[in-house]
Enzyme design. Structure first.
Site, PDB file in Angstrom:
ATOM      1  N   CYS A 107       0.694  -1.213   0.026  1.00  0.00           N
ATOM      2  CA  CYS A 107      -0.132  -0.011   0.092  1.00  0.00           C
ATOM      3  C   CYS A 107       0.897   1.365  -0.139  1.00  0.00           C
ATOM      4  O   CYS A 107       1.886   1.372   0.637  1.00  0.00           O
ATOM      5  CB  CYS A 107      -0.821  -0.091   1.050  1.00  0.00           C
ATOM      6  N   GLU A 151      -8.910  -0.759  -2.514  1.00  0.00           N
ATOM      7  CA  GLU A 151      -9.043   0.606  -2.669  1.00  0.00           C
ATOM      8  C   GLU A 151     -10.613   0.761  -1.989  1.00  0.00           C
ATOM      9  O   GLU A 151     -10.730   1.842  -1.170  1.00  0.00           O
ATOM     10  CB  GLU A 151      -9.211   1.048  -4.163  1.00  0.00           C
TER      11      GLU A 151
END
Length: 185
Positions: A107, A151
């Site tokens: 991430c 997401e």
């Protein structure tokens, strides 16, 4: 796009608010900046020049904006380009079959390695809005499904490592038959 909100920031743990559609100018501009960052992060020369980490998806909370906007720019298993900018996305269907990235997920807001497998639905169906205000509905599989789920989790205040089995990071919760999909190259 230099200042990603880092994992210890409480902003990443909040549920982002829905936005109105069609998108306001500030939301269109934010999505364009997010998409540009993803494109640049996938260009080897620009990555080196600007010290960018490679990304395939980005959610507004990662930039300190608590709104339900996300963008992804990647390719599916057949090599087709997937270029989406979505508002207020919801997973309306998901398969029971699970998949994961064999090397684990990463991430842009987590600037350290995190080891473990993150189980994701192999196939998801998503409803959202696009910039024109039109409704969007799409079905996604494999790697694209993983990216979208990652997401959408950001929009709900969830980080990928929340889904890793804490007692045994390389054991998949709920489905030991999950299969790996290709990793980001």
């Amino acid at each position: 796009m230099d200042d990603f909100v880092r994992e210890n920031d409480p902003a990443l743990r909040k549920v982002a608010r829905e936005i109105s559609v069609p998108f306001a100018k500030e939301h269109r501009e934010l999505l364009q900046e997010m998409r540009t960052f993803l494109l640049n992060s996938q260009d080897t020369t620009l990555c080196k020049r600007y010290e960018l980490r490679r990304g395939v998806g980005l959610a507004a909370p990662q930039l300190g904006k608590s709104v339900q906007l996300l963008t992804i720019y990647t390719s599916d298993e057949e090599g087709n380009q997937v270029d989406l900018q979505l508002a207020n996305p919801k997973i309306v269907k998901q398969s029971e079959e699970l998949i994961y990235l064999a090397s684990g997920e990463g991430c842009l807001s987590v600037n350290r390695p995190v080891y473990g497998l993150v189980p994701r639905s192999a196939t998801i169906e998503v409803e959202a809005s696009i910039q024109s205000g039109k409704a969007f509905r799409g079905t996604f599989e494999g790697f694209t499904s993983i990216v979208l789920q990652h997401e959408i989790d950001h929009l709900q205040g969830i980080l990928f490592y929340d889904r890793i089995n804490k007692e045994n990071p390389f054991h998949l919760l709920g489905n030991p038959c999950a299969k790996p999909v290709r990793d980001l190259q």
